[in-house]
Design an enzyme around this catalytic site. Structure first.
Site, short mmCIF file in Angstrom:
data_model
loop_
_atom_site.label_atom_id
_atom_site.label_comp_id
_atom_site.label_asym_id
_atom_site.label_seq_id
_atom_site.Cartn_x
_atom_site.Cartn_y
_atom_site.Cartn_z
N TYR A 1 12.22 7.22 4.77
CA TYR A 1 13.20 8.29 4.83
C TYR A 1 12.70 9.52 4.07
O TYR A 1 12.74 9.59 2.84
CB TYR A 1 14.53 7.83 4.26
CG TYR A 1 15.10 6.61 4.94
CD1 TYR A 1 14.87 6.36 6.30
CD2 TYR A 1 15.86 5.68 4.22
CE1 TYR A 1 15.37 5.24 6.93
CE2 TYR A 1 16.38 4.55 4.85
CZ TYR A 1 16.12 4.34 6.20
OH TYR A 1 16.63 3.22 6.82
N HIS B 1 10.71 -3.52 7.00
CA HIS B 1 11.33 -2.46 7.79
C HIS B 1 10.84 -2.46 9.23
O HIS B 1 9.65 -2.31 9.50
CB HIS B 1 11.01 -1.10 7.15
CG HIS B 1 11.92 0.00 7.57
ND1 HIS B 1 11.91 1.24 6.98
CD2 HIS B 1 12.89 0.07 8.52
CE1 HIS B 1 12.81 2.02 7.54
NE2 HIS B 1 13.41 1.32 8.49
#
Length: 337
Positions: free
Chosen positions: A56, A123
């Site tokens: 992010y 992830h």
């Protein structure tokens, strides 16, 4: 605020939790100070789970969190982050190797100015070349991190639910939680079909993106959204239907997601304090009986008839095509998901 046990862990987490992807200016430019104030407000109102990732903002979200987390009582919050997804350039986007995984955890701890992570997650591992690298390198690396006291629990994240179940069955390392996104929402609530399996394994379930990455909003999704035309049209028509009846589809979608049984928490990300306040109003006060009736109508009229509610495989196929092009010369960026 309602608190639920996360699987067999000792974590009791708020059923509405804070995703920090917006802190990384993923969707729009953000103000770091507003993000800090937003986090303080969320914690004061009972939110106790924060979820982030090096992906992010390529470290920015964790860096913003690092400005405030050291000032907070550690007993007030749980912090989850991830490994495996890193750079915008497609050639360096994913790395699930043992060495990179170990290094990534240390980088996250440093950026966030904390001593340990509550749940360290793999992830989007559906983008890995195969499950064997996750089984033989990534998860053993996280087990090492756990033994070193740098993380308390291990989790996995992916869009396809079946691959989450497959990895759980193959793993030699204990998996404590899964994060599933866009499958616990008004337009696709298929996560409920798998809850019995996760419960039988003692695995906690975190749901993410109750708004289906922007599909369930008046504004609609970004251009990069992988949903097909029929899904987009159904969501757009549903939003208009809600507007015509004096309601907002995002408000209904939020209530729908946080009301789903057996899910420990649903993640929502925003960098705007006003949006957080609006969300917490739904969490704390619910919606009216008329809105509940409208919510049911929307699901029955627009989403139940959809033959396919998923875009599984679309992003992975695009990734491998772009990676091949990149290997033939030139860089390729991959939009956020």
């Amino acid at each position: 605020m309602i608190y639920n046990q996360l699987g067999n862990t000792d974590m009791k987490i708020s059923n509405y939790s804070l995703g920090a992807s917006a802190f990384g200016s993923v969707y729009s430019e953000t103000d770091d100070q507003e993000c800090v104030e937003l986090l303080k407000t969320a914690l004061k109102r009972g939110v106790n789970l924060i979820d982030t990732s090096p992906w992010y903002g390529h470290g920015k979200a964790e860096t913003v969190l690092g400005k405030i987390l050291p000032q907070l009582d550690r007993s007030l919050y749980y912090i989850n982050t991830k490994v495996g997804r890193y750079e915008k350039d497609i050639s360096g986007m994913f790395d699930f190797s043992y060495e990179r995984t170990i290094k990534s955890v240390d980088e996250s701890l440093k950026r966030m100015n904390i001593d340990y992570i509550d749940v360290i997650q793999v992830h989007d591992f559906e983008f890995a070349p195969n499950l064997e690298i996750i089984v033989n390198e990534t998860l053993p690396a996280l087990q090492k991190v756990k033994e070193q006291g740098k993380a308390r629990y291990i989790g996995i994240t992916a869009y396809p639910i079946d691959i989450l179940k497959s990895l759980i069955q193959k793993s030699k390392v204990k998996i404590d939680s899964i994060l599933s996104y866009c499958h616990g929402s008004m337009n696709d609530n298929s996560l409920q079909d798998h809850m019995e399996f996760f419960e039988s394994q003692g695995i906690g379930v975190i749901n993410a993106s109750g708004l289906s990455m922007g599909l369930l909003t008046d504004r609609g999704p970004a251009k990069w959204h992988p949903a097909g035309v029929k899904i987009r049209e159904a969501c757009k028509n549903a939003a208009v239907y809600c507007q015509e009846r004096g309601s907002n589809i995002s408000r209904l979608a939020l209530y729908f997601s946080i009301s789903q049984p057996k899910i420990a928490s649903t993640l929502y990300s925003t960098s705007k304090l006003a949006k957080l306040e609006a969300n917490l109003d739904v969490v704390e006060n619910g919606i009216t009986d008329e809105e509940k009736q409208l919510m049911g109508e929307v699901v029955e009229r627009f989403f139940d008839p959809l033959e396919s509610k998923s875009w599984e495989g679309v992003e992975v196929e695009s990734y491998w095509k772009k990676l091949k092009k990149a290997s033939e010369g030139g860089s390729q960026d991959f939009e956020y998901a």
